[in-house]
Design a protein around this motif. Structure first.
Motif, PDB file in Angstrom:
ATOM      1  N   ASN A 327       0.822  -1.215   0.000  1.00 35.65           N
ATOM      2  CA  ASN A 327       0.000   0.000   0.000  1.00 35.65           C
ATOM      3  C   ASN A 327       0.853   1.260   0.000  1.00 35.65           C
ATOM      4  N   ILE A 328       1.968   1.209   0.720  1.00 34.68           N
ATOM      5  CA  ILE A 328       2.888   2.354   0.714  1.00 34.68           C
ATOM      6  C   ILE A 328       3.460   2.552  -0.685  1.00 34.68           C
ATOM      7  N   TYR A 329       3.846   1.454  -1.333  1.00 32.51           N
ATOM      8  CA  TYR A 329       4.391   1.542  -2.693  1.00 32.51           C
ATOM      9  C   TYR A 329       3.363   2.147  -3.648  1.00 32.51           C
ATOM     10  N   GLU A 330       2.121   1.655  -3.584  1.00 30.13           N
ATOM     11  CA  GLU A 330       1.074   2.140  -4.491  1.00 30.13           C
ATOM     12  C   GLU A 330       0.728   3.603  -4.213  1.00 30.13           C
ATOM     13  N   LYS A 331       0.675   3.969  -2.947  1.00 30.70           N
ATOM     14  CA  LYS A 331       0.361   5.354  -2.599  1.00 30.70           C
ATOM     15  C   LYS A 331       1.432   6.302  -3.146  1.00 30.70           C
ATOM     16  N   CYS A 332       2.681   5.962  -2.920  1.00 31.14           N
ATOM     17  CA  CYS A 332       3.768   6.819  -3.414  1.00 31.14           C
ATOM     18  C   CYS A 332       3.751   6.882  -4.944  1.00 31.14           C
TER      19      CYS A 332
END
Length: 539
Positions: A327-332
């Motif tokens: 989720n952190i990867y996708e958000k960034c």
């Protein structure tokens, strides 16, 4: 309306308690009130995980206890720390038995993470959405019990005590007792009574008092504010934890959290010049406790005149990162940042309240028949600074302890006596005489903006006496204006939240003014050292 058990809030604390009560008392009705949908809680937004001693060959209760005490900077209740750490694994196993899924290694063992302040790998997690997985599990388990009733989109206005029977109630009044709550029904726009012999406050945090917070919109400190108005004991509200690494994206609320577990995997904080700076502030570098890391980032931002620093994940294992932090990867990526090629802009954001409603080791408040659990409570576990991933653990342990105490009341015959009393007591309806519809919402929305600015500018990571004095003067004015509005207009959720947030602001500032030292999350430049060694500030 009358119910046997009343629970305000549907996060991990409220639902764990509700499920246990429902199983033990299948003939009793449990009512859970939420001001939004049941899943919209602080629990849902907890990314990192839940701490517990699982690998006893490498880890131990004593290590977890010492890590908690060190992070708490001398203000933890050691008995409570011992209780939470030693009882925690059993509570975690219970939610696993309900169906919660935590990440495992290929050999079937749990994949344990490490975060700031922890000496060992002991964090159980579900990718980077652990809280969401635990909340999902608890809602599914609660729905299996027909005696648990959810009332959604219903706003609790006040606790009902002897005050509403025309008794003078002060802080020194003995045996203040909670009989239930007044709630604003969104469908009828009227305030109703819900009476109960036992009430549990599990209302979560208060991050919305600040301009930038990782907390959802519902985190307005309602339980703490209502308890304070009902003359219950509140303590240590000056200790507001700022998470060091929220994604820097001005205007976004809540701020997106970059979990501490990313630094546990080896990510490095860098200033605007690209320099790794944490070694200048603490020998533990990027894995120092949150209060130290947040102040270090604040110092670097002020030194270089920037609004953020960077979190460098470029050297991390790509496959492992994508597995643990999807989720952190996708958000960034959604804002144009590929974490394997670019650094993530981060800045501290208000995250967690270490103080709150003072409770004993059974989650009992100073008001009879009123329990508090989760972030709204102050159990003594966190002291001056919360150790990462101890909050979900604390909520489960103390909701179980509250359940244990209620079971004791039942065995002693006191629960049935309380139920009989509620069935025969006459309490007044909410008095709306002399009020009218609010003419301008700007009076509320502008006051909320002013409050956020006051708290963020004067009562943030670093404070001093002049800032605190200014904040209090401005809060006094906001309080007077809002109370006048409250007495003259019909109640709305927005007005209630503003009123509660102003009370929270007052409690944070008053606690900070009493604490003439720097300790944990409270850093006052006029008292840079732990000079007073002041114990708990009880308001």
């Amino acid at each position: 309306m009358k119910t046997d058990f009343l629970i305000i809030g549907s996060g991990i604390a409220g639902l764990t308690y509700a499920i246990k009560i429902a199983k033990k008392f299948p003939d009793k009705e449990i009512t859970v009130i939420t001001k939004a949908s049941p899943e919209e809680t602080n629990t849902k937004y907890a990314q990192g995980g839940v701490a517990g001693v699982w690998d006893e060959e490498k880890d131990s209760f004593e290590k977890h206890i010492q890590d908690t005490l060190i992070a708490g900077d001398g203000l933890c209740n050691e008995d409570v720390v011992n209780i939470v750490v030693t009882e925690g694994p059993e509570r975690i196993q219970e939610i696993i038995d309900y169906g919660a899924s935590f990440d495992k290694e290929e050999n079937g063992e749990y994949s344990l993470g490490r975060e700031g302040g922890h000496s060992e790998f002991r964090i159980l997690h579900h990718k980077d959405v652990t809280g969401k997985e635990m909340e999902r599990t608890l809602i599914a388990e609660a729905q299996k019990h027909n005696n648990i009733k959810f009332i959604q989109h219903c706003y609790v206005v006040e606790l009902i005590t002897q005050h509403h029977l025309n008794y003078l109630v002060t802080k020194s009044t003995p045996n203040i007792t909670c009989y239930g709550v007044y709630v604003l029904n969104h469908q009828t726009n009227k305030i109703d009574k819900i009476l109960a012999p036992i009430t549990m406050l599990a209302t979560g945090g208060c991050g919305q008092v600040y301009r930038t917070t990782t907390n959802p919109k519902v985190a307005t400190g309602d339980g703490v504010a209502m308890t304070y108005r009902a003359k219950g004991r509140i303590e240590n509200m000056e200790f507001i934890q700022f998470h060091p690494t929220a994604l820097f994206k001005p205007g976004e609320s809540p701020a997106f959290l970059i979990t501490e577990a990313v630094r546990g995997e080896g990510a490095v904080l860098r200033n605007i010049k690209g320099e790794a700076f944490m070694e200048k502030y603490d020998k533990r570098k990027d894995l120092a406790p949150r209060d130290i890391v947040a102040r270090a980032i604040d110092s670097e931002m002020k030194k270089h005149g920037t609004e953020h620093v960077f979190l460098d994940c470029r050297a991390l294992d790509k496959e492992k990162f994508l597995h643990h932090f999807p989720n952190i990867y996708e958000k960034c990526l959604s804002i144009g940042i590929d974490v394997f090629e670019q650094m993530i802009p981060v800045a501290p954001a208000a995250h967690y309240s270490c103080g709150g409603i003072k409770t004993d080791e059974w989650a009992r408040t100073s008001i009879l028949n009123l329990y508090a659990c989760g972030e709204c409570s102050s159990t003594g576990l966190h002291g001056a600074n919360r150790l990462a991933s101890n909050s979900l653990l604390e909520a489960m342990v103390f909701s179980h302890r509250a359940f244990t105490d209620v079971t004791r009341l039942s065995e002693e015959g006191k629960l049935e006596k309380a139920i009989d009393y509620i069935n025969n007591i006459h309490l007044p309806e909410w008095n709306e005489e002399g009020t009218s519809q609010p003419k301008e919402m700007i009076l509320i929305t502008q006051s909320i903006k002013e409050l956020e600015q006051i708290m963020s500018d004067y009562v943030g990571i670093v404070r001093n006496n002049i800032r605190l004095e200014r904040a209090m003067r401005r809060l006094d004015l906001l309080f007077e204006e809002t109370e006048t509005l409250f007495k003259s207009t019909q109640v709305s959720p927005q007005l209630c939240e503003l009123r509660n947030l102003i009370t929270i602001g007052f409690l944070i500032v008053r606690g900070a003014q009493f604490r003439k030292e720097s300790r944990g999350l409270h850093f006052n430049t006029d008292y840079p050292n732990k000079s007073n060694l002041l114990q708990n500030v009880i308001l």
